[in-house]
Design an enzyme around this catalytic site. Structure first.
Site, PDB file in Angstrom:
ATOM      1  N   SER A   1       0.836  -1.205   0.000  1.00  0.00           N
ATOM      2  CA  SER A   1       0.000   0.000   0.000  1.00  0.00           C
ATOM      3  C   SER A   1       0.867   1.249   0.000  1.00  0.00           C
ATOM      4  CB  SER A   1      -0.904   0.034   1.231  1.00  0.00           C
ATOM      5  OG  SER A   1      -1.612  -1.173   1.349  1.00  0.00           O
TER       6      SER A   1
HETATM    7  N1  SAH Z   1      -0.260  -4.767   4.053  1.00  0.00           N
HETATM    8  C1  SAH Z   1       0.529  -5.246   2.923  1.00  0.00           C
HETATM    9  C2  SAH Z   1      -0.129  -5.000   1.592  1.00  0.00           C
HETATM   10  C3  SAH Z   1      -1.346  -5.781   1.425  1.00  0.00           C
HETATM   11  S1  SAH Z   1      -1.863  -6.147  -0.211  1.00  0.00           S
HETATM   12  C4  SAH Z   1       1.920  -4.665   2.931  1.00  0.00           C
HETATM   13  O1  SAH Z   1       2.265  -3.911   3.830  1.00  0.00           O
HETATM   14  O2  SAH Z   1       2.656  -5.042   2.031  1.00  0.00           O
HETATM   15  C5  SAH Z   1      -3.217  -7.169   0.250  1.00  0.00           C
HETATM   16  C6  SAH Z   1      -2.850  -8.562   0.631  1.00  0.00           C
HETATM   17  O3  SAH Z   1      -4.033  -9.186   1.126  1.00  0.00           O
HETATM   18  C7  SAH Z   1      -2.391  -9.415  -0.536  1.00  0.00           C
HETATM   19  O4  SAH Z   1      -1.126  -9.922  -0.269  1.00  0.00           O
HETATM   20  C8  SAH Z   1      -3.433 -10.528  -0.618  1.00  0.00           C
HETATM   21  O5  SAH Z   1      -2.897 -11.784  -0.983  1.00  0.00           O
HETATM   22  C9  SAH Z   1      -3.951 -10.542   0.806  1.00  0.00           C
HETATM   23  N2  SAH Z   1      -5.285 -11.132   1.012  1.00  0.00           N
HETATM   24  C10 SAH Z   1      -6.398 -11.001   0.254  1.00  0.00           C
HETATM   25  N3  SAH Z   1      -7.422 -11.700   0.804  1.00  0.00           N
HETATM   26  C11 SAH Z   1      -6.945 -12.275   1.952  1.00  0.00           C
HETATM   27  C12 SAH Z   1      -7.503 -13.127   2.952  1.00  0.00           C
HETATM   28  N4  SAH Z   1      -8.764 -13.541   2.912  1.00  0.00           N
HETATM   29  N5  SAH Z   1      -6.717 -13.511   3.966  1.00  0.00           N
HETATM   30  C13 SAH Z   1      -5.416 -13.131   4.041  1.00  0.00           C
HETATM   31  N6  SAH Z   1      -4.837 -12.334   3.136  1.00  0.00           N
HETATM   32  C14 SAH Z   1      -5.575 -11.905   2.090  1.00  0.00           C
END
Ligand code: SAH
Length: 214
Positions: A65
């Site tokens: 993000s």
């Molecule tokens: N906070 C992260 C960025 C998140 S991007 C950082 O600092 O890099 C969003 C992430 O959510 C992705 O990696 C995706 O695979 C994950 N995601 C999506 N649905 C999810 C779920 N149900 N449980 C766990 N992770 C999930």
């Protein structure tokens, strides 16, 4: 760039000044953002742009993000509250978990993509953060074995608040999640006993919250 190189430190200081100019007021959030070497969480070829206010690819069609959104979400959650025991859903590259580790007593970060979680683990290892635990799991189910939480932060956009997450909030606990089909907005849910109060914040763009693990 290395954590301690003047270049990285300068770029990080500029990022923090920009966050201030963008309206982030919580000094503890700004200090946490100043402390975590964001360039160590992005792919090597992209590290020169790690401190720009952009989302960047972290592999497997996912993104880290943008700094403003990370800071803003943590600021909304803090707003006079201690983060306490915190669950992050969507650990991605581990960056936000590292930022949270400076402000929360414990951070449980779950990620549904095993390969990304491995990367997060590698990214976090050199920082030696004793209060961060990572797990490959479907975060829409929360993390029952570590519940209840004071704080739940969802880093992927859902069409609704997964009911399991509300159930894993302590009374007085707060949950922040991007919600919407098409346009997403940040939704803050606060639990008091069995009453869940909702407040909507600004529009955001997150990758979708999916189910299951891969
Ligand atoms: N906070 C992260 C960025 C998140 S991007 C950082 O600092 O890099 C969003 C992430 O959510 C992705 O990696 C995706 O695979 C994950 N995601 C999506 N649905 C999810 C779920 N149900 N449980 C766990 N992770 C999930």
């Amino acid at each position: 760039m290395n954590t301690r190189t003047p270049d990285a430190a300068r770029a990080r200081a500029r990022m923090v000044e920009r966050l201030r100019a963008q309206g982030i007021r919580d000094e503890k959030v700004l200090a946490a953002m100043a402390a975590i070497p964001r360039h160590q969480f992005v792919e090597k070829g992209l590290s020169y742009g790690a401190y720009d206010d952009n989302a960047l690819p972290i592999g497997m069609q996912q993104t880290i993000s943008q700094p403003y959104v990370v800071a803003r979400m943590v600021e909304i959650l803090r707003d006079g509250h201690e983060l306490g025991r915190t669950l992050e859903i969507g650990a991605g590259c581990g960056y936000q978990a590292a930022v949270l580790s400076r402000l929360a007593s414990e951070v449980y970060a779950v990620e549904r993509l095993r390969a990304l979680l491995d990367r997060a683990r590698e990214n976090l290892r050199p920082l030696r953060l004793p209060n961060v635990r990572l797990k490959c799991a479907d975060g829409t189910l929360g993390l029952p074995e570590a519940a209840p939480f004071n704080t739940i932060i969802v880093a992927a956009g859902g069409t609704q608040v997964p009911p399991a997450l509300k159930g894993q909030l302590m009374t007085g606990g707060r949950l922040l999640i991007p919600v919407g089909e098409g346009e997403q907005r940040l939704l803050l849910v606060e639990r008091q006993g069995n009453v869940f109060r909702e407040n909507w914040y600004e529009a955001v763009r997150f990758v979708p919250l999916l189910t299951g693990t891969e």
